[in-house]
Design a protein around this motif. Structure first.
Motif, PDB file in Angstrom:
ATOM      1  N   ILE A 203       0.810  -1.214   0.000  1.00 49.16           N
ATOM      2  CA  ILE A 203       0.000   0.000   0.000  1.00 49.16           C
ATOM      3  C   ILE A 203       0.847   1.270   0.000  1.00 49.16           C
ATOM      4  O   ILE A 203       0.399   2.348  -0.391  1.00 49.16           O
ATOM      5  N   ASP A 204       2.124   1.156   0.424  1.00 49.77           N
ATOM      6  CA  ASP A 204       3.001   2.328   0.480  1.00 49.77           C
ATOM      7  C   ASP A 204       3.617   2.679  -0.873  1.00 49.77           C
ATOM      8  O   ASP A 204       4.139   3.785  -1.039  1.00 49.77           O
ATOM      9  N   ASN A 205       3.566   1.765  -1.829  1.00 45.26           N
ATOM     10  CA  ASN A 205       4.187   2.026  -3.120  1.00 45.26           C
ATOM     11  C   ASN A 205       3.527   3.212  -3.823  1.00 45.26           C
ATOM     12  O   ASN A 205       2.298   3.315  -3.885  1.00 45.26           O
ATOM     13  N   GLY A 206       4.352   4.105  -4.330  1.00 47.12           N
ATOM     14  CA  GLY A 206       3.859   5.266  -5.059  1.00 47.12           C
ATOM     15  C   GLY A 206       3.421   6.419  -4.180  1.00 47.12           C
ATOM     16  O   GLY A 206       3.140   7.513  -4.690  1.00 47.12           O
ATOM     17  N   ARG A 207       3.348   6.213  -2.886  1.00 48.97           N
ATOM     18  CA  ARG A 207       2.941   7.298  -1.995  1.00 48.97           C
ATOM     19  C   ARG A 207       4.129   8.221  -1.726  1.00 48.97           C
ATOM     20  O   ARG A 207       5.290   7.805  -1.790  1.00 48.97           O
ATOM     21  N   PHE A 208       3.817   9.457  -1.391  1.00 53.19           N
ATOM     22  CA  PHE A 208       4.851  10.439  -1.091  1.00 53.19           C
ATOM     23  C   PHE A 208       5.034  10.540   0.419  1.00 53.19           C
ATOM     24  O   PHE A 208       4.079  10.799   1.162  1.00 53.19           O
ATOM     25  N   LEU A 209       6.271  10.301   0.858  1.00 53.56           N
ATOM     26  CA  LEU A 209       6.625  10.558   2.248  1.00 53.56           C
ATOM     27  C   LEU A 209       6.994  12.022   2.353  1.00 53.56           C
ATOM     28  O   LEU A 209       7.922  12.494   1.681  1.00 53.56           O
ATOM     29  N   ARG A 210       6.262  12.775   3.184  1.00 54.83           N
ATOM     30  CA  ARG A 210       6.421  14.235   3.252  1.00 54.83           C
ATOM     31  C   ARG A 210       6.871  14.656   4.641  1.00 54.83           C
ATOM     32  O   ARG A 210       6.277  14.261   5.650  1.00 54.83           O
TER      33      ARG A 210
END
Length: 447
Positions: A203-210
């Motif tokens: 689920i974390d793939n492609g998400r932006f860590l900000r």
């Protein structure tokens, strides 16, 4: 000589104790460059003079009668009211630091002093985000890799606050470590650093860590740095089998499956024992396996096109195989001309990491619920009628009475307890007899 020094020290200490206590309004004030700042010191008696000292040793004698200059002016209700205040017209970097008010009281030899802190905000640098190395590559991770991230915001006044997000979702504070503040003596600047860790999932793939830093001197109040996460994983399972509804005999049919995988998978279909590669057709030319389509962020769509749906098409199983360098997954699909039972299916369907409950699982859940309801109903019935395991606990109320108001003996069994736990008083049965009363029979009743 020593005695004289002691006397002087004691006298000075007594003067300090005798000095009036100064009430400081705005003991600490945070302002942006160019804004004005006001401080006020006050005591309960009239003042003889009011002296203000700004950072850098700049001293001003202020009262209401003196005209203001370009830098400062008097602030307050006057020396007679015991108030000594200053209005700094336009704050600059040089004003950052301690502001001191010194009050002269005619009846006291010691001066009264109050101190205030003026913080002139200075925007820190852009947040710096550092990520740990993945299993095989610097910026590429696998599922269950532990991501260690660090965000540092340097040289701000005051210290910046840090918040973490995955896309727009705030990260739970339980995953964060307490920030560390680093003081820089020069210009009273501060830096802050905070660390974060997470076990990566598909689920974390492609998400932006900000990493978002909040500070009053930033334009808009905040600044951020972000990194997109690249998490590799094999094609994820879905329901098995996958049921597709609403196809029409004689019309074009499209079987489409959404696959979650990273990197992009390759696909192939098997229909009736025949293998159909991506971008090709079966030996009849009637069934086409279209090229997989990228839906972004690790989601892909695989389409199988049927030129004209036949009855036989609804009787075969369509097998889709997707694979990448992380693994493979097989999907089994069945199609039907029946409409999809939307309300029934959607009520029970759940999606966890891309996996949905199929029709078989839904039917199983419904059967289980109905079985539990039936079991509870049987237990309630047994309890109320005193049957089976509840035989010894049944309560029977006998409304017939004998002489002297006492219940008669029944079935030759004496005692005050219940003679027959299965015996129920009814208009059709009497005195424990199991034979129904005929309408033309007479029944003797107690007088």
């Amino acid at each position: 000589m020593k005695t004289g020094l002691v006397i002087i020290f004691v006298f000075g200490l007594m003067q300090a104790l005798w000095a009036a206590q100064v009430d400081v309004v705005n003991k600490e004030l945070l302002v942006l460059p160019g804004q004005n700042a006001t401080f006020l010191c006050r005591v309960g008696v009239a003042l003889q003079y009011c002296r203000i000292e700004l950072p850098g040793g700049r001293t001003f004698n202020l009262n209401k009668q003196l005209p203001s200059n370009s830098e400062v002016s008097y602030y307050g209700n006057g020396l007679d009211a015991g108030q000594c205040g200053v209005n700094i017209h336009q704050v600059t970097e040089k004003d950052n630091g301690a502001v001191k008010c010194t009050l002269g009281i005619p009846s006291e030899t010691a001066e009264s002093v109050g101190t205030m802190s003026l913080i002139v905000a200075k925007a820190p640098k852009q947040p710096e985000l550092d990520l740990s190395r993945g299993t095989d590559s610097l910026r590429v991770y696998k599922i269950n890799d532990v991501l260690e991230a660090s965000c540092i915001v340097r040289d701000g006044r005051p210290v910046a606050n840090i918040s973490w997000y995955l896309d727009d979702e705030p990260i739970d504070n339980m995953a964060l470590r307490m920030p560390t503040v680093i003081d820089l003596a020069k210009e009273n600047l501060q830096s802050t650093v905070q660390n974060f860790s997470r076990v990566l999932q598909p689920i974390d793939n492609g998400r932006f860590l900000r990493c978002v830093a909040f500070h009053p001197a930033y334009p808009g109040g905040h600044s951020e740095t972000k990194r997109q996460l690249d998490v590799k994983f094999p094609p994820l399972p879905i329901e098995d089998p996958i049921d597709k509804f609403g196809y029409q005999i004689g019309k074009v049919g499209l079987i489409n499956i959404t696959i979650e995988a990273n990197p992009k998978p390759r696909i192939e279909w098997t229909v009736g024992g025949q293998l159909i590669k991506e971008g090709s057709t079966d030996n009849t030319g009637r069934i086409e396996a279209e090229a997989i389509r990228d839906l972004e962020r690790g989601r892909y769509e695989a389409n199988l096109r049927l030129a004209a749906v036949t009855k036989q098409d609804t009787e075969v199983e369509y097998i889709l195989t997707a694979y990448n360098d992380q693994g493979s997954q097989t999907y089994r699909i069945k199609i039907s001309t029946s409409p999809e039972p939307e309300g029934f299916k959607k009520f029970f369907r759940q999606k966890i990491y891309g996996v949905e409950l199929g029709v078989g699982a839904i039917v199983g859940v419904v059967v289980l619920v109905l079985f539990i309801i039936l079991l509870v109903s049987i237990l309630i019935f047994a309890k109320m009628t005193g049957r089976w395991c509840f035989t010894g606990g049944a309560t029977v109320i006998d409304y017939t009475t004998g002489e002297n108001g006492q219940p008669p003996h029944s079935d030759g069994v004496s005692g005050d307890g219940v003679d027959n736990p299965h015996h129920q008083v009814s208009s059709e049965y009497i005195n424990g007899s199991d034979l129904p009363i005929k309408k033309d029979e007479k029944v003797d009743t107690a007088v």
